[in-house]
Design an enzyme around this catalytic site. Structure first.
Site, PDB file in Angstrom:
ATOM      1  N   ASP A  66       0.905  -1.110  -0.001  1.00 48.70           N
ATOM      2  CA  ASP A  66      -0.071  -0.095   0.021  1.00 48.70           C
ATOM      3  C   ASP A  66       0.643   1.246   0.097  1.00 48.70           C
ATOM      4  O   ASP A  66       2.141   1.250   0.107  1.00 48.70           O
ATOM      5  CB  ASP A  66      -1.056  -0.082   1.250  1.00 48.70           C
ATOM      6  CG  ASP A  66      -0.408  -0.424   2.344  1.00 48.70           C
ATOM      7  OD1 ASP A  66       0.901  -0.475   2.585  1.00 48.70           O
ATOM      8  OD2 ASP A  66      -1.121  -0.721   3.631  1.00 48.70           O
ATOM      9  N   ASP A 141      -7.009  -1.770  14.071  1.00 50.60           N
ATOM     10  CA  ASP A 141      -8.105  -2.183  13.898  1.00 50.60           C
ATOM     11  C   ASP A 141      -8.675  -3.433  13.186  1.00 50.60           C
ATOM     12  O   ASP A 141      -9.609  -3.917  12.506  1.00 50.60           O
ATOM     13  CB  ASP A 141      -8.988  -1.089  12.956  1.00 50.60           C
ATOM     14  CG  ASP A 141      -8.226  -0.727  11.537  1.00 50.60           C
ATOM     15  OD1 ASP A 141      -7.433  -1.401  11.503  1.00 50.60           O
ATOM     16  OD2 ASP A 141      -8.847   0.162  10.918  1.00 50.60           O
ATOM     17  N   HIS A 143      -6.865  -4.207  10.429  1.00 55.64           N
ATOM     18  CA  HIS A 143      -6.681  -4.537   8.897  1.00 55.64           C
ATOM     19  C   HIS A 143      -5.365  -5.131   8.401  1.00 55.64           C
ATOM     20  O   HIS A 143      -4.590  -5.366   9.123  1.00 55.64           O
ATOM     21  CB  HIS A 143      -6.781  -2.942   8.452  1.00 55.64           C
ATOM     22  CG  HIS A 143      -5.454  -2.165   8.974  1.00 55.64           C
ATOM     23  ND1 HIS A 143      -5.574  -0.728   8.920  1.00 55.64           N
ATOM     24  CD2 HIS A 143      -4.174  -2.390   9.072  1.00 55.64           C
ATOM     25  CE1 HIS A 143      -4.192  -0.177   9.148  1.00 55.64           C
ATOM     26  NE2 HIS A 143      -3.618  -1.297   9.463  1.00 55.64           N
TER      27      HIS A 143
END
Ligand code: PGA
Length: 270
Positions: A66, A141, A143
Protein backbone atom coordinates in the site's frame (compact mmCIF):
# COMPACT_ATOMS: atom_id res chain seq x y z
CA UNK A 1 -2.24 -22.12 9.50
CA UNK A 2 1.09 -22.35 11.35
CA UNK A 3 1.33 -20.13 14.42
CA UNK A 4 4.91 -19.66 15.63
CA UNK A 5 5.41 -17.93 18.98
CA UNK A 6 8.79 -16.44 19.84
CA UNK A 7 10.08 -14.95 23.08
CA UNK A 8 10.42 -11.33 21.92
CA UNK A 9 10.45 -8.92 18.95
CA UNK A 10 14.05 -9.76 17.98
CA UNK A 11 13.33 -13.50 17.82
CA UNK A 12 10.07 -12.91 15.93
CA UNK A 13 12.02 -10.81 13.42
CA UNK A 14 14.79 -13.41 13.02
CA UNK A 15 12.21 -16.14 12.42
CA UNK A 16 10.36 -14.09 9.77
CA UNK A 17 13.62 -13.15 8.03
CA UNK A 18 14.69 -16.80 7.95
CA UNK A 19 11.39 -17.80 6.26
CA UNK A 20 11.96 -15.11 3.60
CA UNK A 21 15.66 -15.97 3.19
CA UNK A 22 14.86 -19.65 2.67
CA UNK A 23 12.61 -18.70 -0.25
CA UNK A 24 15.18 -16.30 -1.72
CA UNK A 25 17.83 -19.06 -1.56
CA UNK A 26 15.62 -21.74 -3.10
CA UNK A 27 14.03 -19.45 -5.73
CA UNK A 28 16.42 -16.59 -6.53
CA UNK A 29 13.87 -15.01 -8.91
CA UNK A 30 10.98 -15.12 -6.44
CA UNK A 31 8.34 -12.42 -6.05
CA UNK A 32 8.02 -10.99 -2.54
CA UNK A 33 5.06 -8.97 -1.28
CA UNK A 34 6.32 -6.48 1.30
CA UNK A 35 4.76 -4.49 4.12
CA UNK A 36 5.51 -1.25 5.94
CA UNK A 37 4.86 -0.13 9.53
CA UNK A 38 6.85 -0.57 12.71
CA UNK A 39 6.38 -4.37 12.85
CA UNK A 40 8.57 -5.49 9.88
CA UNK A 41 11.51 -3.14 10.57
CA UNK A 42 13.36 -5.82 12.59
CA UNK A 43 12.78 -8.38 9.83
CA UNK A 44 14.28 -6.01 7.25
CA UNK A 45 17.28 -5.33 9.54
CA UNK A 46 17.87 -9.07 9.75
CA UNK A 47 17.58 -9.47 5.95
CA UNK A 48 20.15 -6.66 5.53
CA UNK A 49 22.46 -8.51 7.93
CA UNK A 50 21.98 -11.71 5.91
CA UNK A 51 22.70 -9.79 2.70
CA UNK A 52 26.03 -8.66 4.17
CA UNK A 53 26.77 -12.35 4.70
CA UNK A 54 25.96 -13.15 1.06
CA UNK A 55 22.17 -13.42 0.64
CA UNK A 56 21.56 -12.34 -2.95
CA UNK A 57 18.50 -10.23 -3.84
CA UNK A 58 19.57 -9.39 -7.41
CA UNK A 59 16.95 -11.62 -9.05
CA UNK A 60 13.92 -10.94 -6.87
CA UNK A 61 10.94 -8.70 -7.55
CA UNK A 62 8.90 -6.97 -4.85
CA UNK A 63 5.39 -5.53 -4.62
CA UNK A 64 4.37 -3.46 -1.60
CA UNK A 65 0.93 -3.66 -0.09
CA UNK A 66 0.00 0.00 0.00
CA UNK A 67 0.84 3.70 -0.15
CA UNK A 68 -0.80 6.90 1.11
CA UNK A 69 -2.71 8.74 -1.59
CA UNK A 70 -1.33 12.20 -2.32
CA UNK A 71 2.29 11.62 -1.31
CA UNK A 72 5.31 10.18 -3.06
CA UNK A 73 8.97 9.59 -2.32
CA UNK A 74 10.88 12.84 -1.77
CA UNK A 75 14.60 12.24 -1.33
CA UNK A 76 15.17 15.99 -0.87
CA UNK A 77 13.41 15.85 2.51
CA UNK A 78 15.04 14.21 5.54
CA UNK A 79 13.71 10.68 6.06
CA UNK A 80 11.67 11.59 9.13
CA UNK A 81 9.77 14.22 7.12
CA UNK A 82 8.94 12.06 4.10
CA UNK A 83 6.14 9.77 5.24
CA UNK A 84 5.71 7.91 1.95
CA UNK A 85 5.89 4.16 2.11
CA UNK A 86 8.16 4.28 -0.96
CA UNK A 87 10.66 6.23 1.15
CA UNK A 88 10.23 3.84 4.07
CA UNK A 89 11.10 0.88 1.83
CA UNK A 90 14.09 2.72 0.32
CA UNK A 91 15.52 3.52 3.76
CA UNK A 92 14.60 0.39 5.70
CA UNK A 93 15.49 -2.18 3.03
CA UNK A 94 16.07 -1.41 -0.64
CA UNK A 95 19.09 0.90 -0.36
CA UNK A 96 20.81 -1.64 1.90
CA UNK A 97 20.54 -4.75 -0.30
CA UNK A 98 21.42 -5.57 -3.90
CA UNK A 99 17.88 -5.39 -5.29
CA UNK A 100 17.41 -3.77 -8.72
CA UNK A 101 15.33 -0.59 -8.40
CA UNK A 102 13.27 -1.53 -11.47
CA UNK A 103 12.27 -4.77 -9.72
CA UNK A 104 10.68 -2.94 -6.76
CA UNK A 105 7.06 -1.81 -6.87
CA UNK A 106 5.19 0.43 -4.43
CA UNK A 107 1.78 1.84 -5.45
CA UNK A 108 2.23 5.41 -6.70
CA UNK A 109 0.53 7.78 -4.25
CA UNK A 110 0.91 10.59 -6.80
CA UNK A 111 -0.75 8.72 -9.69
CA UNK A 112 -2.88 11.13 -11.73
CA UNK A 113 -5.54 8.47 -12.27
CA UNK A 114 -5.32 6.34 -9.12
CA UNK A 115 -8.00 3.80 -10.11
CA UNK A 116 -6.25 3.14 -13.44
CA UNK A 117 -2.96 2.86 -11.56
CA UNK A 118 -4.55 0.22 -9.28
CA UNK A 119 -5.53 -1.87 -12.30
CA UNK A 120 -2.02 -1.48 -13.72
CA UNK A 121 -0.55 -2.61 -10.37
CA UNK A 122 -2.71 -5.75 -10.39
CA UNK A 123 -1.54 -6.42 -13.97
CA UNK A 124 2.13 -6.08 -13.00
CA UNK A 125 1.68 -8.63 -10.19
CA UNK A 126 0.12 -11.05 -12.69
CA UNK A 127 2.88 -10.40 -15.25
CA UNK A 128 5.48 -11.21 -12.58
CA UNK A 129 3.79 -14.59 -12.07
CA UNK A 130 1.98 -13.74 -8.81
CA UNK A 131 3.37 -13.24 -5.33
CA UNK A 132 5.29 -16.16 -3.83
CA UNK A 133 5.37 -14.82 -0.28
CA UNK A 134 3.36 -11.91 1.09
CA UNK A 135 4.59 -10.34 4.32
CA UNK A 136 1.80 -8.75 6.38
CA UNK A 137 1.29 -6.89 9.64
CA UNK A 138 -2.06 -6.33 11.32
CA UNK A 139 -3.53 -2.94 12.16
CA UNK A 140 -4.96 -2.03 15.55
CA UNK A 141 -8.38 -2.16 13.83
CA UNK A 142 -7.59 -5.59 12.38
CA UNK A 143 -6.71 -4.38 8.90
CA UNK A 144 -4.50 -6.13 6.38
CA UNK A 145 -2.70 -3.52 4.29
CA UNK A 146 -5.19 -0.61 4.26
CA UNK A 147 -8.25 -2.85 3.95
CA UNK A 148 -10.19 -1.13 6.69
CA UNK A 149 -13.16 -2.69 8.55
CA UNK A 150 -15.98 -3.30 6.09
CA UNK A 151 -13.70 -3.99 3.09
CA UNK A 152 -14.88 -6.84 0.90
CA UNK A 153 -12.95 -10.03 1.51
CA UNK A 154 -12.63 -10.39 -2.27
CA UNK A 155 -11.58 -6.76 -2.90
CA UNK A 156 -8.85 -5.87 -5.39
CA UNK A 157 -6.24 -3.07 -5.43
CA UNK A 158 -8.10 0.24 -5.04
CA UNK A 159 -8.35 3.57 -3.25
CA UNK A 160 -9.59 3.18 0.34
CA UNK A 161 -10.52 5.84 2.94
CA UNK A 162 -8.55 5.36 6.17
CA UNK A 163 -10.23 4.50 9.43
CA UNK A 164 -9.95 6.96 12.34
CA UNK A 165 -8.02 4.40 14.42
CA UNK A 166 -5.51 3.91 11.59
CA UNK A 167 -4.97 7.66 11.31
CA UNK A 168 -4.47 7.89 15.09
CA UNK A 169 -2.07 4.90 15.17
CA UNK A 170 0.02 6.12 12.23
CA UNK A 171 0.08 9.65 13.62
CA UNK A 172 1.57 8.34 16.87
CA UNK A 173 4.06 6.01 15.13
CA UNK A 174 5.25 8.21 12.26
CA UNK A 175 3.68 11.63 11.64
CA UNK A 176 3.97 13.22 15.08
CA UNK A 177 7.78 13.25 15.04
CA UNK A 178 7.73 15.00 11.63
CA UNK A 179 5.62 17.81 13.12
CA UNK A 180 2.68 17.07 10.76
CA UNK A 181 -0.72 17.97 12.22
CA UNK A 182 -3.20 15.11 12.39
CA UNK A 183 -5.69 16.93 10.17
CA UNK A 184 -2.97 17.31 7.51
CA UNK A 185 -2.30 13.56 7.31
CA UNK A 186 -3.48 11.69 4.21
CA UNK A 187 -6.99 10.31 4.71
CA UNK A 188 -6.90 7.92 1.73
CA UNK A 189 -4.56 5.20 0.54
CA UNK A 190 -3.99 2.88 -2.40
CA UNK A 191 -4.10 -0.67 -1.10
CA UNK A 192 -3.89 -4.17 -2.46
CA UNK A 193 -7.27 -5.81 -1.87
CA UNK A 194 -7.94 -8.81 0.33
CA UNK A 195 -8.66 -10.84 -2.82
CA UNK A 196 -5.25 -9.80 -4.19
CA UNK A 197 -3.51 -10.83 -0.95
CA UNK A 198 -5.32 -14.17 -0.85
CA UNK A 199 -3.76 -15.05 -4.23
CA UNK A 200 -0.25 -15.01 -2.75
CA UNK A 201 1.17 -18.51 -2.46
CA UNK A 202 2.36 -18.05 1.12
CA UNK A 203 1.05 -15.40 3.55
CA UNK A 204 3.34 -14.56 6.48
CA UNK A 205 1.71 -12.35 9.12
CA UNK A 206 3.69 -10.75 11.96
CA UNK A 207 2.56 -9.09 15.18
CA UNK A 208 4.30 -8.06 18.35
CA UNK A 209 3.43 -6.37 21.61
CA UNK A 210 0.56 -6.47 24.07
CA UNK A 211 -1.45 -3.91 22.12
CA UNK A 212 -1.89 -6.42 19.27
CA UNK A 213 -2.93 -9.34 21.53
CA UNK A 214 -6.70 -8.84 21.36
CA UNK A 215 -6.88 -8.18 17.63
CA UNK A 216 -4.64 -11.18 16.89
CA UNK A 217 -6.94 -13.43 18.94
CA UNK A 218 -9.96 -12.09 17.02
CA UNK A 219 -8.25 -12.53 13.63
CA UNK A 220 -6.94 -16.07 14.23
CA UNK A 221 -9.54 -17.61 16.53
CA UNK A 222 -12.62 -15.41 16.07
CA UNK A 223 -15.15 -15.39 13.27
CA UNK A 224 -14.14 -14.68 9.69
CA UNK A 225 -15.40 -11.13 9.22
CA UNK A 226 -14.84 -8.07 7.05
CA UNK A 227 -14.77 -6.11 10.33
CA UNK A 228 -11.32 -7.64 11.01
CA UNK A 229 -9.96 -8.01 7.49
CA UNK A 230 -6.86 -9.91 8.72
CA UNK A 231 -9.27 -12.73 9.68
CA UNK A 232 -9.19 -13.47 5.92
CA UNK A 233 -6.05 -15.48 6.75
CA UNK A 234 -8.59 -18.20 7.66
CA UNK A 235 -9.68 -18.20 3.98
CA UNK A 236 -6.21 -18.29 2.45
CA UNK A 237 -6.00 -21.33 0.17
CA UNK A 238 -2.18 -21.55 0.23
CA UNK A 239 0.37 -21.76 3.01
CA UNK A 240 -0.08 -19.41 5.97
CA UNK A 241 2.37 -18.67 8.77
CA UNK A 242 1.77 -16.31 11.68
CA UNK A 243 4.87 -15.27 13.64
CA UNK A 244 4.16 -13.60 16.98
CA UNK A 245 6.07 -12.52 20.02
CA UNK A 246 4.83 -13.81 23.39
CA UNK A 247 2.90 -10.63 24.16
CA UNK A 248 0.95 -10.57 20.89
CA UNK A 249 0.12 -14.26 21.44
CA UNK A 250 -1.01 -13.76 25.03
CA UNK A 251 -4.77 -13.80 24.35
CA UNK A 252 -4.80 -16.85 22.07
CA UNK A 253 -6.68 -19.87 23.45
CA UNK A 254 -4.99 -22.63 21.44
CA UNK A 255 -1.36 -21.86 22.23
CA UNK A 256 -0.59 -25.44 23.33
CA UNK A 257 -1.91 -26.78 20.02
CA UNK A 258 0.22 -24.33 17.99
CA UNK A 259 3.32 -25.32 19.98
CA UNK A 260 2.50 -29.01 19.52
CA UNK A 261 2.20 -28.57 15.73
CA UNK A 262 5.50 -26.64 15.62
CA UNK A 263 7.25 -29.45 17.54
CA UNK A 264 5.76 -32.12 15.24
CA UNK A 265 6.78 -30.23 12.11
CA UNK A 266 10.32 -29.87 13.42
CA UNK A 267 10.51 -33.55 14.33
CA UNK A 268 9.18 -34.75 10.97
CA UNK A 269 10.96 -31.97 9.01
CA UNK A 270 7.71 -30.84 7.38
P1 PGA B 1 2.40 -1.39 12.66
O1 PGA B 1 1.24 -1.39 11.56
O2 PGA B 1 3.40 -2.39 12.17
O3 PGA B 1 2.98 0.02 12.62
O4 PGA B 1 1.79 -1.74 13.96
C1 PGA B 1 0.75 -2.61 11.13
C2 PGA B 1 -0.31 -2.42 10.07
O5 PGA B 1 -0.97 -1.37 10.08
O6 PGA B 1 -0.50 -3.35 9.26
Amino acid sequence: MDVIIRENYEEMSRCAAEIIAELVRSKPNCVLGLATGSTPIGTYKELIRMHKEGLDFSGIKTFNLDEYLGIGIDLKKPYDQDQSYARFMHEELFKNINIKKENTHVPDGLAKEPEKHCQWYEGEIKKAGGIDLQLLGIGGDGHWAFNEPGSSLSSRTRVEPLNKQTIDDNYESFYKKAGVKKEEMPHFAITMGIGTILESRHAVMLANGKKKAEVIARALEGALTCQITASAIQLHPGKTTVVLDKEAASELKNIEHYKHVERLKEEYKL
